[in-house]
Scaffold this active site. Structure first.
Site, PDB file in Angstrom:
ATOM      1  N   SER A 279       0.828  -1.204   0.000  1.00 15.55           N
ATOM      2  CA  SER A 279       0.000   0.000   0.000  1.00 15.55           C
ATOM      3  C   SER A 279       0.865   1.258   0.000  1.00 15.55           C
ATOM      4  O   SER A 279       1.726   1.397  -0.853  1.00 15.55           O
ATOM      5  CB  SER A 279      -0.945  -0.064   1.203  1.00 15.55           C
ATOM      6  OG  SER A 279      -2.091   0.674   0.932  1.00 15.55           O
ATOM      7  N   LYS A 283       4.179   2.042  -2.360  1.00 21.58           N
ATOM      8  CA  LYS A 283       4.611   3.229  -3.112  1.00 21.58           C
ATOM      9  C   LYS A 283       6.061   3.518  -2.714  1.00 21.58           C
ATOM     10  O   LYS A 283       6.913   3.851  -3.551  1.00 21.58           O
ATOM     11  CB  LYS A 283       3.730   4.442  -2.770  1.00 21.58           C
ATOM     12  CG  LYS A 283       2.210   4.211  -2.867  1.00 21.58           C
ATOM     13  CD  LYS A 283       1.415   5.464  -2.516  1.00 21.58           C
ATOM     14  CE  LYS A 283       0.029   5.233  -1.929  1.00 21.58           C
ATOM     15  NZ  LYS A 283      -0.936   4.513  -2.676  1.00 21.58           N
ATOM     16  N   HIS A 420      -7.511  -5.746   0.004  1.00 25.89           N
ATOM     17  CA  HIS A 420      -6.278  -4.989   0.226  1.00 25.89           C
ATOM     18  C   HIS A 420      -5.549  -5.547   1.451  1.00 25.89           C
ATOM     19  O   HIS A 420      -5.986  -5.346   2.583  1.00 25.89           O
ATOM     20  CB  HIS A 420      -6.732  -3.542   0.476  1.00 25.89           C
ATOM     21  CG  HIS A 420      -5.636  -2.548   0.512  1.00 25.89           C
ATOM     22  ND1 HIS A 420      -4.911  -2.199  -0.602  1.00 25.89           N
ATOM     23  CD2 HIS A 420      -5.142  -1.801   1.532  1.00 25.89           C
ATOM     24  CE1 HIS A 420      -4.028  -1.271  -0.278  1.00 25.89           C
ATOM     25  NE2 HIS A 420      -4.151  -1.014   1.015  1.00 25.89           N
TER      26      HIS A 420
HETATM   27  C1  GCU Z   1      -5.380   4.855   1.670  1.00 18.96           C
HETATM   28  C2  GCU Z   1      -4.786   5.598   0.505  1.00 18.96           C
HETATM   29  C3  GCU Z   1      -3.975   4.677  -0.392  1.00 18.96           C
HETATM   30  C4  GCU Z   1      -2.982   3.893   0.420  1.00 18.96           C
HETATM   31  C5  GCU Z   1      -3.674   3.198   1.565  1.00 18.96           C
HETATM   32  C6  GCU Z   1      -2.727   2.488   2.543  1.00 18.96           C
HETATM   33  O1  GCU Z   1      -6.383   3.990   1.212  1.00 18.96           O
HETATM   34  O2  GCU Z   1      -5.827   6.232  -0.193  1.00 18.96           O
HETATM   35  O3  GCU Z   1      -3.296   5.413  -1.394  1.00 18.96           O
HETATM   36  O4  GCU Z   1      -2.289   2.989  -0.395  1.00 18.96           O
HETATM   37  O5  GCU Z   1      -4.386   4.134   2.334  1.00 18.96           O
HETATM   38  O6  GCU Z   1      -1.555   2.805   2.601  1.00 18.96           O
HETATM   39  O7  GCU Z   1      -3.208   1.651   3.287  1.00 18.96           O
END
Ligand code: GCU
Length: 441
Positions: A279, A283, A420
């Protein structure tokens, strides 16, 4: 104790104004069925493939002067630096130049971890500059009974090293954490253990290392007064410049310092370190792997917007939404692309391309529509021409595979059934991928 004082610098590199380097890349779409999930699908965003706008991606293989990049040397010695600089200036921010003293301290080591199957090391990296001190704790498990030095997975964690394992020897992190009263307690021990397949990795001869991201920079927007940023301020500077780094940049910097440590620990095969993140931390693993080529494999687990997903698809999370909810992750210049993705000089396929020729793995999940699974696949697809310059095959398929069918040669991909998360299934694919590329199978 290993001492590594060194100067960290980033050399400014001028580049001409962006020419029109875009080329039309055609994509084919297979219909996909998504299971509705309120949590995974915030209202008011596009989740309909038919509503994805027509878009034109910048071509990774045309340089800023408009010249085609036709061989690996031209990519490696010229174009790669341009693309990296574009991501610095328009997305993640430049890492400023500063004299940061770095010192590693072995806090403890025990060869009886996991019932004697592993050696645990806890290493504290001390950073000091301009009157600021920050400590980052690296938790490392290395398999016992193996010859030589171990390949390793490393990744940041969300809530403290004590949450990735039930091992009572890992102290409860005292720094700010997300949620509750922002303090962790003993009750949080092991709460993320299911996301960290430590025993499976050990079993297959891999070490596992992790760092709490909040040791480097707590995950909230405080104008960069805490964490490592103040160590890098010039006299009179109180926050990063518009093109300088945000939180993801700081997290990636910490991963590179962990790599400095691995290079000096003979028990680690530092040429076989796979960087992984989930997540927002996915990134960060992509940005960490792009900016530091010492990571031999880079893995993005459900990284979505700002990670593997193509921004121009406008599917799920958008640039405007992420810049509004999490303005501290990117640099301020990134705000210019809110509802204006077409103006970005990059898209996320170019981030994937920055891993070339190293193996990279992108994982999606069926219910994780917020992260745009198809957009994650397509960024791998559109990174393939850069891998081809090196004679490497990327995904080896044209269309996104159905769920639970891993594909790929130097660009691995799977779409896991489910939400997720990071699961044992994901880890199994990463271990297989690492085995293959590290010549262990
Ligand atoms: C939020 C955010 C995402 C990210 C996620 C996480 O949903 O919008 O961009 O990847 O959190 O890090 O759990």
């Amino acid at each position: 104790m290993i001492e590594l004082p060194f100067r960290l610098s980033s050399t400014p590199m001028p580049y001409p104004n962006l020419p029109q380097v875009a080329c039309l890349l055609s994509v084919t779409f297979a219909a996909m069925t998504f299971i509705p999930d309120a949590e995974a699908q915030p209202a008011g965003f596009n989740y309909d493939e038919a509503e994805v706008p027509a878009y034109t991606l910048p071509d990774p293989l045309v340089d800023l002067a408009g010249k085609p990049v036709t061989d690996a040397a031209a990519w490696q010695h010229h174009r790669r630096a341009e693309v990296l600089r574009l991501f610095e200036d328009h997305v993640f921010g430049r890492t400023p130049t500063a004299d940061v003293a770095v010192r590693f301290e072995l806090l403890e080591s025990d060869d009886q971890a996991y019932d004697g199957r592993a050696t645990r090391k806890q290493v504290r990296a001390h950073f000091a500059a301009r009157g600021h001190e920050v400590a980052m704790d690296i938790l490392i498990y290395l398999p016992n009974g193996v010859d030589g030095h171990s390949p390793l997975f490393v990744g940041l964690n969300f809530n403290g090293n004590h949450t990735v394992t039930h091992d009572p020897a890992v102290p409860v992190n005292q720094n700010w954490i997300r949620g509750g009263d922002h303090r962790s307690t003993e009750a949080d021990r092991g709460t993320s253990a299911k996301r960290w397949a430590i025993e499976a990795a050990l079993e297959r001869g891999y070490g596992m290392a992790t760092i709490y991201c909040g040791d480097l920079d707590p995950d909230f927007d405080d104008g960069f007064q805490n964490g490592i940023h103040p160590m890098f301020y010039r006299d009179g500077q109180t926050q990063p410049d518009a093109n300088e780094w945000g939180t993801i940049g700081a997290w990636a910097w910490g991963l590179s310092r962990a790599m400095d440590y691995f290079e000096n620990d003979a028990a680690v095969n530092h040429e076989q370190v796979a960087l992984l993140g989930h997540s927002r931390l996915g990134k960060s693993s992509l940005w960490g792997g792009a900016s530091d080529e010492r990571f031999a494999i880079v893995i993005s687990n459900n990284s979505g917007c700002g990670g593997a997903a193509l921004a121009r698809r406008h599917f799920g999370e958008t640039v405007e939404r992420i810049n509004t909810s999490f303005p501290h992750w990117f640099n301020d210049a990134h705000q210019a692309y809110n509802e204006n993705e077409a103006a970005m000089p990059v898209d996320q396929h170019m981030l994937i391309a920055l891993m070339a020729p190293r193996p990279v793995y992108i994982a999606s999940a069926t219910i994780d529509v917020w992260a745009d699974p198809r957009g994650e696949f397509l960024s791998g697809k559109h990174a393939e021409p850069v891998y081809a310059l090196f004679g490497k095959i990327g995904l080896a398929v044209d269309d996104q595979p159905v769920a639970d069918h891993p594909v790929g040669d130097h660009i691995g991909y799977h779409l896991r059934t489910g939400k997720h998360n990071v699961t044992d299934y994901d880890w199994e694919q990463y271990l297989n991928f690492a085995d293959r590329h590290f010549g262990r199978k």
